[in-house]
Design an enzyme around this catalytic site. Structure first.
Site, PDB file in Angstrom:
ATOM      1  N   ASP A  12     -33.721  -9.217  -8.434  1.00  0.00           N
ATOM      2  CA  ASP A  12     -33.529  -8.528  -9.706  1.00  0.00           C
ATOM      3  C   ASP A  12     -32.039  -8.669 -10.060  1.00  0.00           C
ATOM      4  O   ASP A  12     -31.200  -8.882  -9.180  1.00  0.00           O
ATOM      5  CB  ASP A  12     -33.913  -7.054  -9.513  1.00  0.00           C
ATOM      6  CG  ASP A  12     -33.483  -6.197 -10.684  1.00  0.00           C
ATOM      7  OD1 ASP A  12     -33.820  -6.550 -11.821  1.00  0.00           O
ATOM      8  OD2 ASP A  12     -32.782  -5.187 -10.447  1.00  0.00           O
TER       9      ASP A  12
HETATM   10 MG    MG Z   1     -32.552  -3.452 -11.639  1.00  0.00          MG
END
Ligand code: MG
Length: 232
Positions: A12
């Site tokens: 991410d």
């Molecule tokens: Mg994040």
């Protein structure tokens, strides 16, 4: 360092590799100032809470990315009884945000070390194209990744399976048990990875409790550097 037990690692971006909270706070303050509003700490927390709520609705597939951008500022402005075009304020904010790159401490080291071991690295983010692309370019991190998947560009977001199916396809469908997902958001990152049968690593810097009803991730870490020392 022990050998990394996965062939592929999906990261991410925000609050995992880059310090989004810091960038967002700076950009928010500068955006308000640019149209004459005096920002204070409390305003940012109000905005952050509204924004978080809007992203939850997006993750649930209930509203569009465009509606997130409008609603987070219309709700904030309404709270302060300020008349201003929310989409214009959103534009001011995004322009500032796109300029800001602050690495999470140790994140670059992690990418370097995994890359040196031949691990395939990818970036998976629910952010907006106009913000993420300039930040990715500026940070110099593009060179690390075999795939960069920005939800807005493909029209589907984490944790939806279609988002991860698209990502895996870009990587020529490696066996999911060889793929590790690293992210800070249980609802979008960890849940999404678990649904696909991937190993998941929750970067939980603030030691928050796992949301109720969620299956624990395979790993939980407090510092991003710990990614380099995960047992098989
Ligand atoms: Mg994040």
């Amino acid at each position: 360092m022990t050998a990394f037990p996965y062939t592929h690692c999906l990261f991410d971006l925000d609050n995992t590799l880059l310090d989004f909270d810091r960038s967002s706070k700076e950009a928010f303050g500068e955006a308000l100032e640019s149209f004459g509003m005096e920002p204070d700490e409390q305003m940012f927390f109000q905005y952050a809470e509204i924004n978080h709520r809007c992203w939850k609705l997006l993750e649930a597939g209930e509203i569009s990315p465009r509606e997130v951008q409008r609603r987070r500022f219309s709700d904030f402005l309404a709270l302060h009884e300020v008349e201003y075009d929310p989409l214009k304020l959103n534009d001011l904010y995004l322009d500032k945000l796109a300029e800001k790159v602050h690495w999470i401490d140790g994140a670059k080291e992690v990418l370097d070390a995994l890359k040196a071991q031949g691990v395939s690295l990818s970036l998976i983010t629910n952010g907006l194209k106009r913000v993420q692309r300039p930040r990715l370019e500026q940070s110099g991190m593009m060179e690390y990744f075999d795939a960069v998947v920005i939800s807005e560009e493909i029209g589907v977001a984490k944790p939806q399976p279609a988002y991860f199916e698209y990502t895996l396809e870009k990587l020529n469908n490696p066996p999911v048990e060889r793929v590790l997902l690293v992210g800070d958001n249980p609802g979008s990152d960890i849940l999404g990875g678990q649904r696909m049968g991937m190993a998941t690593c929750w970067y939980n810097a603030r030691q928050k409790p796992l949301p109720e009803g969620m299956k624990p991730p395979r790993y939980e870490i407090k510092r991003i550097r710990q990614v380099l020392h995960l047992p098989a």
